[in-house]
Design an enzyme around this catalytic site. Structure first.
Site: not given
Length: 275
Positions: A53, A55, A116, A204
């Site tokens: 999910r 952001d 990622y 992040r």
């Protein structure tokens, strides 16, 4: 009872104009535009389950989701669903593939890893205009060796509470099996991070901590030193969302392992958000 067919969707999107993945009333989301299009084609509301999910502002080139469609509808749409969705879904989101999978495939819990990439330009003039939506500009020169030294201390299974937005009844223990930086021929620095799963804002936050080590403002071992914390570290600056892209989700090669993997994941962690 109506017979259903589980369908895997491989999805890409530019997250710039989306309020994240999950459906939210009154907001434009990736899941929202996909389920709206599917409802038009199927003639009924459709629920969707996703691997990660993401952001608001985060992109994907390798997102995976699944939906359960009426078997009769799938039989009619199987050969044309991707093309039909291409006409209904806005151009900043694409369903690149759709195919039937076993009923025990779970896009979220059957996953073995998420990978990622995060893109950073430390050029004095900033970011190439055509890459401004997926690359951030860093105002100080970055040292590749320092970035990788900082990354090395974060690999392995740890409690990443310092890097996560804590959720009630959810663990912050994660296992990172790959975290490394490279500098591409165009000069852009790219972080690759892979783990079994991520908690909210974790990637992040990791990038934000490594950047201040990479430009010399903190020692290279500072990010790893935060692993001793059991609460979120307020001194970490979370890196901007638009530099982050979900590039791949992995699953067991043997479909017979889908259910076993899903059961193991649920036992290990319970309900978890993916970053």
């Amino acid at each position: 009872m109506e017979q259903l067919t589980r369908v895997r969707l491989d999805v890409s999107y530019d997250g710039a104009q989306f309020s994240g993945w999950a459906v939210q009333p009154g907001r434009r989301t990736v899941a929202g535009v996909i389920v709206d299009a599917l409802a038009v084609l199927v003639g009924a509301p459709v629920a969707i389950t996703v691997a990660g999910r993401t952001d608001a502002g985060v992109h994907a080139t390798g997102q995976v989701a699944h939906v359960d469609l009426p078997a009769a509808a799938w039989e009619q749409l199987a050969g044309s669903l991707v093309r039909r969705l291409g006409a209904l879904v806005p151009p900043d989101a694409r369903v690149r593939a759709a195919y039937a999978v076993p009923a025990d495939f779970d896009a979220r819990f059957s996953a073995t890893f998420r990978r990622y990439e995060y893109r950073v330009s430390d050029a004095p003039w900033g970011v190439e205009p055509l890459r401004r939506h997926d690359t951030i500009a860093h105002p100080r020169p970055l040292d590749l060796g320092l970035l990788n030294a900082a990354a090395a201390g974060l690999v392995g299974e740890h409690d990443f509470a310092a890097f996560c937005k804590r959720k009630d009844h959810a663990t912050t223990v994660r296992a990172i099996n790959r975290l490394e930086w490279r500098r591409d021929p165009d000069g852009v620095l790219v972080a690759t991070v892979q783990a079994d799963a991520f908690c909210q804002a974790m990637v992040r936050s990791l990038v934000g901590a490594m950047l201040v080590a990479g430009d010399g403002r903190r020692p290279a071992d500072w990010p790893a030193g935060l692993l001793s914390r059991r609460e979120r570290a307020g001194e970490i600056t979370v890196a901007p969302a638009h530099g982050l892209t979900l590039v791949e989700v992995g699953y067991p090669e043997d479909p017979a392992e889908y259910a076993r993997r899903a059961d193991a994941t649920r036992r290990l962690r319970g309900p978890l958000p993916a970053s």
